[in-house]
Design an enzyme around this catalytic site. Sequence first.
Site, PDB file in Angstrom:
ATOM      1  N   CYS A  74       3.395   7.254  10.111  1.00 18.55           N
ATOM      2  CA  CYS A  74       3.325   7.955   8.826  1.00 18.55           C
ATOM      3  C   CYS A  74       4.483   8.928   8.630  1.00 18.55           C
ATOM      4  CB  CYS A  74       1.988   8.672   8.668  1.00 18.55           C
ATOM      5  SG  CYS A  74       0.576   7.544   8.761  1.00 18.55           S
ATOM      6  N   GLY A 108       2.147   4.944   1.405  1.00 20.82           N
ATOM      7  CA  GLY A 108       2.339   5.474   2.743  1.00 20.82           C
ATOM      8  C   GLY A 108       3.575   4.932   3.429  1.00 20.82           C
ATOM      9  N   ARG A 136       0.850  -1.200   0.000  1.00 16.64           N
ATOM     10  CA  ARG A 136       0.000   0.000   0.000  1.00 16.64           C
ATOM     11  C   ARG A 136       0.881   1.244   0.000  1.00 16.64           C
ATOM     12  NH1 ARG A 136       1.220   2.396   4.444  1.00 16.64           N
ATOM     13  NH2 ARG A 136       1.686   1.200   6.331  1.00 16.64           N
ATOM     14  N   SER A 162      -8.070   3.099   8.517  1.00 16.93           N
ATOM     15  CA  SER A 162      -8.135   2.596   9.896  1.00 16.93           C
ATOM     16  C   SER A 162      -8.515   3.754  10.800  1.00 16.93           C
ATOM     17  CB  SER A 162      -6.809   1.975  10.330  1.00 16.93           C
ATOM     18  OG  SER A 162      -5.749   2.908  10.259  1.00 16.93           O
ATOM     19  N   GLY A 177      -6.996   0.320   2.611  1.00 15.53           N
ATOM     20  CA  GLY A 177      -8.090   1.244   2.891  1.00 15.53           C
ATOM     21  C   GLY A 177      -7.824   2.172   4.042  1.00 15.53           C
ATOM     22  N   THR A 235       2.731   2.281   9.807  1.00 19.55           N
ATOM     23  CA  THR A 235       1.519   2.470  10.583  1.00 19.55           C
ATOM     24  C   THR A 235       1.354   1.288  11.520  1.00 19.55           C
ATOM     25  OG1 THR A 235      -0.822   3.104  10.484  1.00 19.55           O
ATOM     26  CG2 THR A 235      -0.112   1.333   9.027  1.00 19.55           C
ATOM     27  N   TYR A 236       0.496   1.473  12.501  1.00 19.34           N
ATOM     28  CA  TYR A 236       0.201   0.431  13.480  1.00 19.34           C
ATOM     29  C   TYR A 236      -1.223  -0.054  13.292  1.00 19.34           C
ATOM     30  CZ  TYR A 236      -1.426  -1.576  17.884  1.00 19.34           C
ATOM     31  OH  TYR A 236      -1.999  -2.408  18.820  1.00 19.34           O
ATOM     32  N   ILE A 268      -4.923   6.397   6.245  1.00 15.76           N
ATOM     33  CA  ILE A 268      -5.398   5.940   4.935  1.00 15.76           C
ATOM     34  C   ILE A 268      -4.208   5.470   4.122  1.00 15.76           C
ATOM     35  CG2 ILE A 268      -6.488   6.649   2.759  1.00 15.76           C
ATOM     36  CD1 ILE A 268      -8.161   8.617   4.403  1.00 15.76           C
TER      37      ILE A 268
END
Length: 226
Positions: A188, A79, A77, A172, A170, A82-83, A158
């Site tokens: 991020c 980005g 994805r 979270s 998608g 992220t967690y 996102i």
Amino acid sequence: MKALPDMPPVTWETADTLVEYETAVARMEAHVDAMARGEAGEMVWLLEHPPLYTAGTSANPKDLVAPDRFPVHTSKRGGQYTYHGPGQRVAYVMLDVGARGRDVRAFVSALEDWVIRTLSDFNVKGEKRDGRVGVWVVRDDKPLTATGHPTEDKIAAIGVRLRKWVSFHGISINVEPDLDHFSGIVPCGITEFGVTSLVDLGLPVTMADVDTALRRNFDQVFGLST
């Protein structure tokens, strides 16, 4: 990013147990491939993951502060790091972006709008920020920053990928995760902002409440679902 009038409704599924990340990715990829072949329709999959970190295509290894804390998964994805974990609602969206206008920026903006509308159901004002994908909350209950600006915390992330104009991965939304788990990464890639959740904001919101709001507001942004 509304569905065309002749498109079938989007179907929804909610997992009732924690879903391993690799299991989720394998299922998403299989569904996206089936959609590309015309053998499956659009779908939104709601779930929670066990505690883990994911590294998107722009992730900087220096942003992984605690590499041994939780499993780390390389993700395709967009980005950075992220967690994901219990108490966080993940919504994987497998939509036909090709039929919805072939505009990736508009699609990401629509995902942000979906989150913002959902948060507004709980009297939370989520906001967009130029250069920062995701949804942010101004914390009037916290001191001003060193530069004299209001403190802002991130409440939703996102990250999406498209294959043959079909989306997967998608959003979270932090409902009630352990916010300390975010300290193992630079979320991020942004160091000057924190993270928050609906419960951290003092709202006794359940996952079921969020799911209901997500469903209702999805229809406003993307079109009807079943």
